[in-house]
Structures are given as structure tokens and as C-alpha cells.
Design an enzyme around this catalytic site. Sequence first.
Site, mmCIF file in Angstrom:
data_model
loop_
_atom_site.group_PDB
_atom_site.id
_atom_site.type_symbol
_atom_site.label_atom_id
_atom_site.label_comp_id
_atom_site.label_asym_id
_atom_site.label_seq_id
_atom_site.Cartn_x
_atom_site.Cartn_y
_atom_site.Cartn_z
ATOM 1 N N ARG A 165 0.829 -1.132 -0.571
ATOM 2 C CA ARG A 165 0.082 0.300 -0.102
ATOM 3 C C ARG A 165 0.632 1.684 -0.154
ATOM 4 O O ARG A 165 0.379 2.670 0.560
ATOM 5 C CB ARG A 165 -1.246 0.450 0.810
ATOM 6 C CG ARG A 165 -1.894 -0.884 0.849
ATOM 7 C CD ARG A 165 -3.246 -0.482 -0.144
ATOM 8 N NE ARG A 165 -4.789 -1.115 -0.149
ATOM 9 C CZ ARG A 165 -4.372 -3.381 -0.005
ATOM 10 N NH1 ARG A 165 -3.062 -3.258 -0.666
ATOM 11 N NH2 ARG A 165 -5.104 -3.148 0.145
ATOM 12 N N SER A 239 -10.502 1.486 3.113
ATOM 13 C CA SER A 239 -9.742 0.707 4.312
ATOM 14 C C SER A 239 -9.425 2.225 5.011
ATOM 15 O O SER A 239 -8.434 2.672 4.235
ATOM 16 C CB SER A 239 -8.596 -0.180 3.812
ATOM 17 O OG SER A 239 -8.988 -1.404 3.659
ATOM 18 N N GLU A 337 -4.211 5.436 6.066
ATOM 19 C CA GLU A 337 -3.840 4.619 4.598
ATOM 20 C C GLU A 337 -4.424 5.851 3.403
ATOM 21 O O GLU A 337 -3.886 6.490 2.890
ATOM 22 C CB GLU A 337 -5.312 3.843 4.345
ATOM 23 C CG GLU A 337 -4.687 2.544 3.025
ATOM 24 C CD GLU A 337 -5.081 3.301 1.623
ATOM 25 O OE1 GLU A 337 -4.149 3.513 1.146
ATOM 26 O OE2 GLU A 337 -6.145 3.135 1.862
#
Length: 344
Positions: A165, A239, A337
Amino acid sequence: MKIEENVSLAAHSTMRLGGNARYLADVNNQQELQELIAWAKPYNLPVIMIGRGSNIIWRDEGFNGLVLVNKIMGKALLAEDNHSATLKIFSGENWDKTVGWAVDKKLTGIEYMSLVPGTVGAAPVQNVGAYGGELSDSLLELEAYDNQFGAFVKLQNHECGFSYRSSRFKTTDRGRFFIISITLTLRKTDPVPPFYESLQRYLDEHGIHKYTPKTIRKAVIDIRQNKLPDPEKVANNGSFFTNPVVDTAKFEALRAKYPDIKGWPTSDGRMKIAAGWLVETAGFKGVRDEPTGMATWPAQALVLVNEHARRTTDLLEFKQKILFKVEELFDVILEQEPELLPQI
Ligand code: EPU
């Protein structure tokens, strides 16, 4: 060139929060990009380029500069042989439509990332991933405008600093590159197991034993639609936290206390913990927080949704409540995130 002034950025984030952009303009091609950057230069205005805001949270202060909304479109098959095909996709294209296009060509490699919201240009920034696949597995190279040196450059996969990520576009070189296109190498062979646990379970439960890019895409779409809110209908950024990585000793200590903790070994011998499990176990699944107007999604605690929050500070306040409880219980600090912009 049409440059708008004092535009609300809430419409440019799927969390639908944030202040105003001093200036905002659509960018349709590389020439327009150069012209807009040249326009901003004499005013010393900072410039950022965004896609559809699927992974962006704007600060309430807004952005005192020029926001470029990427509308650079186009996709083409560059080359193919018996085993693979090379595709070039411009960065303003919709990511999921691009996955569908590749799957229609019976190509394997990105079908796991079906239905991930956003644009192609945003995908390398967070090295988009889902169900056991990530962009860096298939990306050959990308083209970008290097805002530091004022030139178009090509970056090979190994030059992008990809990790879970993350990439150099999100870390060391945040804001430096505007991604113009990506080039993918996809396989002509069908996907092979082992698959991500929840995907395999779905395939078994639905009696799907023929694994093709098309059957996997369909399964992923169905799983996601059942578990994740559609950003068109419910304000969210997917998320909200990454899955934290801890050393094995720490994981074992947590497991002794919480036998049903969810985690997986990483390639460097540590353990990745399911952030969704941490947030749920901290008591935050399907929680509506009236003072802030924020909530967590009932089917997936990792997704924060904006029900009636008015400011980004409301969101950050709710995030803080979750962080505090998770740290208190598990001594783990969750990391956000989606990108908080502008960076300060
Ligand atoms: N879990 C819980 N409670 C929850 C949510 C999850 O206990 O509320 C547990 C699940 O039971 C499972 C584990 O956590 O054992 C992992 O859950 P899941 O498979 O749903 O995946 P995730 O780790 O929550 C990640 C990605 C998603 C991606 C899915 C599928 C991150 C931060 N998130 O979620 O990506 O779609 O895996 O691959 O890596 C995104 O980045 O926006 C995103 C949605």
C-alpha cells in the site's frame, strides 16, 4: 484552459469533506498539463494533481494553490505474444473499467483488484491491492511529469519504490510526480491457486472450480459489493487504516490474550495483523458516533463512513477515538491509509 476559483474540495473526495481550492482545472492531455503548470509558476502557487478523490481527505483549510483534476484518457494494446500482452493506460481512466477491459481480453494479473474505486493514475501511488494481488505485480513502467525538474520521465517498476500500500509517490517523493500513464504486462494463462482465503471460500461456496480472469473478477465484485459501501452512495475512502506489522513475539503475546486474533506472516519474518479485527475488537464495528457524524461500516469495521460530519476535524476526532482504544488494548498504533491533503 478553464481555471475555476474557490472551488469546494468536498466534491473531490469520496469522504465529501474539506475546504476550498483556490484554483481548480481539468487536465485533458500532456500539453494542457504543461500550460497549467506554467500558468501557476509566476504566482508561486503549489500544484497538485488528483484523480476522483477515492483515497484523499482534504483538510478544512483547503488548498491555497492549483488543483489539477486528471482527465487524461486513452488505452491501447501495445504488444503481445503467446504468453503475455502489454497494455498502456492513461491515468485519467477509471480503474475498474480498465480491469474489465483487460479481463475481456482474457488477461490475468489485475482481476483481484476489481471494483477498487478511483483512477488509473492513483493506483501506483498507494500500490493498490486486494485479494492477494497488487499493482506492482503487473506494472512494467509508468510515465510521469516530474514537477521538480519540469520534464516528462519514464519510471521502471523497480524505480517506483513499491511496498504494501505504498510507493515513493506517497513517501519520499510525495507530490513530485504527476502520473500520466501506466504500462502493464499481463499473462495469457489463467489465475492459479492458492487464492486469498476469503476469495477461495467464496469460490468453493459457489461451486466455482474453473478459475479464469472473468470468474475471479465476478467473485471479487460480489464479495466487495456485499462487504464494502459504494462510495457513490455512502461517503467513504475504503479501508481507513493499513494492516499493522509487528514482530512475532508481540503477535504471540497478543494471541495468548486474544486467541481469535487474525494475522499473517510477512516475507520478512514478522506478522501482519488484520486492522479490521483490531477495530472491531476495540468495539468499533457498525458504531455511529453522533457528536462527529462519523461511523464505521457494519460489514467491515476498517471502513469509516461520513454520515453527517461537517468538517474534516470531525473525522479526525472520530479516528482519534479509534486509535486511542486500539492502542490502549493492543499497544498497536494504526496508520491512516488515505492521504490527508495538503501535506504540511
Ligand atoms: N476482520 C474482522 N473484522 C472486520 C473486518 C475484518 O475481524 O470488521 C477480519 C476478517 O475476518 C479477516 C481479516 O480481518 O480475517 C481480513 O479482513 P479482509 O479480508 O476483509 O481484508 P482487510 O485486511 O480488512 C484488505 C485491504 C482491502 C482489500 C481486502 C481484500 C488493506 C488496508 N485493506 O482489507 O483494501 O480489499 O484486504 O484483499 O490492506 C482498501 O485499501 O481500500 C481496501 C478496501
